[in-house]
Design a protein around this motif. Structure first.
Motif, short mmCIF file in Angstrom:
data_model
loop_
_atom_site.label_atom_id
_atom_site.label_comp_id
_atom_site.label_asym_id
_atom_site.label_seq_id
_atom_site.Cartn_x
_atom_site.Cartn_y
_atom_site.Cartn_z
N GLU A 1 0.82 -1.21 0.00
CA GLU A 1 0.00 0.00 0.00
C GLU A 1 0.86 1.26 0.00
OE1 GLU A 1 -3.40 -0.16 -0.39
OE2 GLU A 1 -2.79 -2.24 -0.72
N ARG B 1 2.37 1.68 -3.38
CA ARG B 1 1.38 2.04 -4.40
C ARG B 1 0.90 3.48 -4.25
NH1 ARG B 1 -3.55 -1.89 -4.43
NH2 ARG B 1 -1.81 -3.29 -4.91
N TYR B 2 0.60 3.88 -3.02
CA TYR B 2 -0.03 5.20 -2.81
C TYR B 2 0.91 6.24 -2.19
CZ TYR B 2 -4.31 2.63 -3.79
OH TYR B 2 -5.28 1.86 -4.38
N GLY B 3 2.12 5.85 -1.83
CA GLY B 3 3.12 6.80 -1.39
C GLY B 3 2.72 7.60 -0.16
N TYR B 4 2.79 8.93 -0.31
CA TYR B 4 2.52 9.83 0.81
C TYR B 4 1.14 9.61 1.42
CZ TYR B 4 6.55 12.41 -1.05
OH TYR B 4 7.79 12.78 -1.50
N LEU B 5 0.14 9.35 0.57
CA LEU B 5 -1.23 9.16 1.07
C LEU B 5 -1.30 7.95 2.00
CD1 LEU B 5 -4.22 9.94 1.03
CD2 LEU B 5 -4.50 8.47 -0.99
N ALA B 6 -0.63 6.86 1.61
CA ALA B 6 -0.65 5.66 2.44
C ALA B 6 0.10 5.89 3.75
CB ALA B 6 -0.02 4.49 1.69
#
Length: 201
Positions: free
Chosen positions: A12, A15-20
């Protein structure tokens, strides 16, 4: 099971970087078992690879921890407080104990929040009693931030420094979490037994 969970968190974050990183750290600080010992070092590793920025990873992790602590604090202040006042007697917690907790967080809340924010395992649970004791919200926020900033950057830096070997770190931190939580539960159990004995007297 732990390895499967670790792999899922890594996927995760990749895949989603900063958001994750942000969402995971919010959940972790809101007492949901998403360990920062996986999120932040792996974020540091991605920074070492050039996929993320190290400074943004550490800052977002810290800010997310503060947001998550707000959720736990508010739950303690508006839900936990009412629950303890109504059912605390069944847990041997009286209004006198609440008054003692109020006084403690009024006088020593800053150092309590700051220090516990630096301790693995225990750090995620301080927000709830701080809310129950109605610690000043701004002071709680400030000292939470001061505590989580070094923790977030420390974990991110370890991931950045260790590179592909970062996962060896999680095993030690995971063990430390269980040790500290076990110690805390033992202390609570001893205090409970001592108080029960005092009540009988």
């Amino acid at each position: 099971m732990w390895q499967t969970f670790t792999n899922w968190v890594m996927e995760e974050v990749a895949r989603y970087g900063y958001l994750a990183v942000f969402i995971g750290m919010v959940l972790e600080s809101a007492c949901i078992p998403i360990p920062s010992e996986i999120i932040m070092p792996f974020g540091g590793l991605l920074a070492a690879r050039g996929q993320l920025n190290f400074w943004w990873v550490g800052l977002l992790g810290a800010l997310a921890n503060v947001v998550g602590s707000w959720l736990a604090y508010l739950a303690g202040r508006f839900g936990g407080r009412a629950f303890i006042e109504k059912y605390g007697k069944y847990l041997l917690i009286s209004r006198h104990h609440l008054q003692l907790a109020d006084r403690w967080f009024e006088e020593k809340g800053e150092i309590t929040v700051f220090v516990t924010r630096l301790l693995p395992g225990i750090r995620t649970f301080i927000s709830l009693p701080a809310g129950i004791a109605r610690m000043d919200f701004l002071r709680f926020t400030l000292y939470s931030l001061l505590g989580v900033l070094p923790w977030s950057y420390f974990l991110a830096y370890l991931g950045y420094l260790l590179g592909e070997n970062w996962d060896k770190l999680t095993a030690y931190l995971h063990t430390a979490n269980y040790f500290l939580l076990g110690t805390a539960l033992l202390v609570i159990a001893l205090l409970y037994l001592w108080q029960k004995k005092q009540r009988r007297r």
